[in-house]
Design a protein around this motif. Sequence first.
Motif, short mmCIF file in Angstrom:
data_model
loop_
_atom_site.label_atom_id
_atom_site.label_comp_id
_atom_site.label_asym_id
_atom_site.label_seq_id
_atom_site.Cartn_x
_atom_site.Cartn_y
_atom_site.Cartn_z
N VAL A 1 0.87 -1.17 0.00
CA VAL A 1 0.00 0.00 0.00
C VAL A 1 0.90 1.22 0.00
O VAL A 1 1.79 1.36 0.84
CB VAL A 1 -1.09 0.00 1.12
N ILE B 1 -1.96 -1.19 -3.83
CA ILE B 1 -3.13 -0.38 -3.49
C ILE B 1 -2.65 1.03 -3.22
O ILE B 1 -1.68 1.23 -2.51
CB ILE B 1 -3.84 -0.95 -2.26
N ASN B 2 -3.33 1.96 -3.80
CA ASN B 2 -2.99 3.35 -3.57
C ASN B 2 -3.84 3.91 -2.44
O ASN B 2 -5.00 3.57 -2.30
CB ASN B 2 -3.24 4.17 -4.84
N THR B 3 -3.23 4.74 -1.67
CA THR B 3 -4.00 5.41 -0.64
C THR B 3 -3.55 6.86 -0.60
O THR B 3 -2.50 7.20 -1.13
CB THR B 3 -3.82 4.75 0.74
N ARG C 1 -7.70 3.46 5.35
CA ARG C 1 -6.46 2.72 5.17
C ARG C 1 -6.59 1.30 5.72
O ARG C 1 -5.99 0.36 5.22
CB ARG C 1 -5.32 3.48 5.85
N ASP D 1 -8.12 -0.73 3.09
CA ASP D 1 -7.15 -1.11 2.08
C ASP D 1 -6.37 -2.34 2.52
O ASP D 1 -6.19 -3.28 1.75
CB ASP D 1 -6.17 0.05 1.83
N VAL D 2 -5.92 -2.32 3.75
CA VAL D 2 -5.19 -3.46 4.27
C VAL D 2 -6.09 -4.69 4.29
O VAL D 2 -5.68 -5.80 3.94
CB VAL D 2 -4.66 -3.16 5.69
N TYR E 1 4.18 -1.24 3.60
CA TYR E 1 3.40 -0.02 3.74
C TYR E 1 4.33 1.15 3.50
O TYR E 1 5.24 1.40 4.29
CB TYR E 1 2.79 0.05 5.15
N GLU F 1 -5.74 2.04 -10.82
CA GLU F 1 -6.01 1.53 -9.47
C GLU F 1 -7.33 2.07 -8.95
O GLU F 1 -8.13 1.32 -8.37
CB GLU F 1 -4.85 1.93 -8.56
N LYS G 1 -10.46 -0.21 -8.04
CA LYS G 1 -10.97 -0.25 -6.67
C LYS G 1 -12.46 0.08 -6.64
O LYS G 1 -13.23 -0.55 -5.92
CB LYS G 1 -10.19 0.75 -5.81
N ASN H 1 -8.70 -5.54 -7.89
CA ASN H 1 -7.38 -5.12 -7.43
C ASN H 1 -6.37 -5.29 -8.55
O ASN H 1 -6.59 -6.04 -9.50
CB ASN H 1 -6.95 -5.93 -6.20
#
Lengths: 347, 347
Positions: free
Chosen positions: A71, A102-104, A113, A116-117, A130, B89, B93, B98
Amino acid sequence: MSNKNIGIKDVAVAAGVSVTTVSHVLNEVSYARVSPETRDKVRTIAGQLGYGPNRLAQALRTQRTGMLGLVSEDIATTPHAGRIILGAEEAAKARGYNLMIINTSGSASLESRQADVEALLERRVDGILYATMYHRNVELPANLGSVPSVLVDSVAIGGNITAVVPDEEGGARAAVGALLEAGHTRVGFINNTDDVPATRQRLQAFRSTLTEAGLDGGAAPIESDVSEVQGGYEAARRILGREDPPTGLFCYNDRMAMGAYRAAAELGLTIPADLSVVGFDDQGLIAANLHPGLTTVALPHYEMGAWATEHLIDAVEGKTDLTLMALHPTILSCPLVRRDSVTAPRL
Amino acid sequence: MSNKNIGIKDVAVAAGVSVTTVSHVLNEVSYARVSPETRDKVRTIAGQLGYGPNRLAQALRTQRTGMLGLVSEDIATTPHAGRIILGAEEAAKARGYNLMIINTSGSASLESRQADVEALLERRVDGILYATMYHRNVELPANLGSVPSVLVDSVAIGGNITAVVPDEEGGARAAVGALLEAGHTRVGFINNTDDVPATRQRLQAFRSTLTEAGLDGGAAPIESDVSEVQGGYEAARRILGREDPPTGLFCYNDRMAMGAYRAAAELGLTIPADLSVVGFDDQGLIAANLHPGLTTVALPHYEMGAWATEHLIDAVEGKTDLTLMALHPTILSCPLVRRDSVTAPRL
DNA sequence: GGACGTGGGAGACGGATGAGCAACAAGAAC
DNA sequence: GTTCTTGTTGCTCATCCGTCTCCCACGTCC
């Protein structure tokens, strides 16, 4: 080219053996007793059929997916994320793992977040990387702990997770050292105003490097501003407008250095003849493209990504105990990249 | 936070119903007849236990992984890749998919790229996005065809794969248009020397836009060089050294424009008063940070990533037939980003 | 005895793996 | 020299991983 409709069963039938035997041969199971002839046959047939195992089924059975979750904050905003991803991806590929990304957002809520995890965990990744956008202290989603995890470019608040960060202090020392080495005695620092480890550590290293060189680090000229081109420009105007201005300038990052270039140009100062400048970050698009090329300190993003991945995989495979490494973040060095913005000061 | 040792079976036991019923409820199977009370109970218990389905098992059974493969060239070299990844992404999402990312080199052999695709296929991705670093014609690994695939920022040689590319021509027209609109009549073009679609299409658009405006596009000053800062600098020196030099300059990309800025400064030309400049790419680190801010044309990397992902998912879900779209690449527009490098020419 | 209304059983997906079995050879016992 | 024991080699069987889904079962009410 492999046909994805081929299963281990098809190989078994074609080779005239059982599925078990095919599995034994292809996985080189140590305790399996299969004659060399049969082994050959199985392998040949598997090759001819273009058989490749269904990693899903494999993972379901073995409880190992061979996938790592990454992430990453703000993938597109900075080129740094790209370098971390690259380092991680290459290290992973080298050991047969793949990356699920995965983008956050750096400003995303803890819940977001955590979700996402969670998505990564549902996919049963073997471990999680991370990565934050810049070196800072970050509050982590609690579910991160359910699989081995490594933090890249940041330290956890309450930190009990293995982390890898850049050697801010060493980098700053190298930068200031380059100016001292060239003979500068009036060295200034253009710093960032954010309260992050990099700001504090670079400042401290700036001061002590000067002091250790016999200069007065505590009295050295320092101006702070937002860490963008404009902030660098303004801080440089201020610092160069002082009486007895510095002949050497250490800038918090390359963007601020870019602003300093403009300030110098406006003041009729030539770089490096009238003013030596050192940046930080080694952002490809800026540092190498300014004129003259900017001497700067490189952040080890690629290396951090690779290091984190290596150690994460070690942990996944039981070769390392991450909790042991979690006590102190690992520090990776920031090498000085010499270009043409530093020379001896005018007499 | 969910405990990953919880399976559907545990939920079933805790709720006092069968696994089947839990599955029916949680998946909202249309034909399932379960009383509202039971539904509630199942959902509550699942929530309490923190149950999340094992996507591996789900995928194995349903033949759908909900994963998309993205092979991207040189992730770290350009910021463009980051924007494509981000677009992909976020689009993924939003639809519950994914991304599995593999990096490849733009110069990688066909076998190596085929191996990359193979790795993705073994993981049973539902579809593949293949993104190149810049707009060009690319030879694709043959196994790409085994799942739905979309090409991002390039067109396949022999092209029978759906692709999405930037509107080079429209972008160039907008760039030149901005100069014409400001009143320039002597407009020059600093072009790239590579033989890629962008080079040809921008050149052609440059010429025809001028011609359509009543100027002589065929005779307009053009200089070509390598598409880096240094090349831009040199080309600009040449073009500005001509007699009757252009007052408006369209540059192949922002890096070349950056070189043109330096050339202008050396020649004592102020931008935009003496020379108006338009770039291409809208590279964040350059365009917004030059002084004055560079008016440029943005490449729709984010949009291409998102578009490709949307349509790939549509194809995976049977909502679209990609082969129908494969006939012609989809073209996404390149908007002009106005900053401060264009103004009316001096009289 | 159909027609609901509710819900459960039993594969199947593709591969991994511990236990087991047949065939055969070498050595031991007579 | 024959038969029995013990061991090895070479391979297969039966399960299991966690979920989905087709098909069937049961009770109840007309």
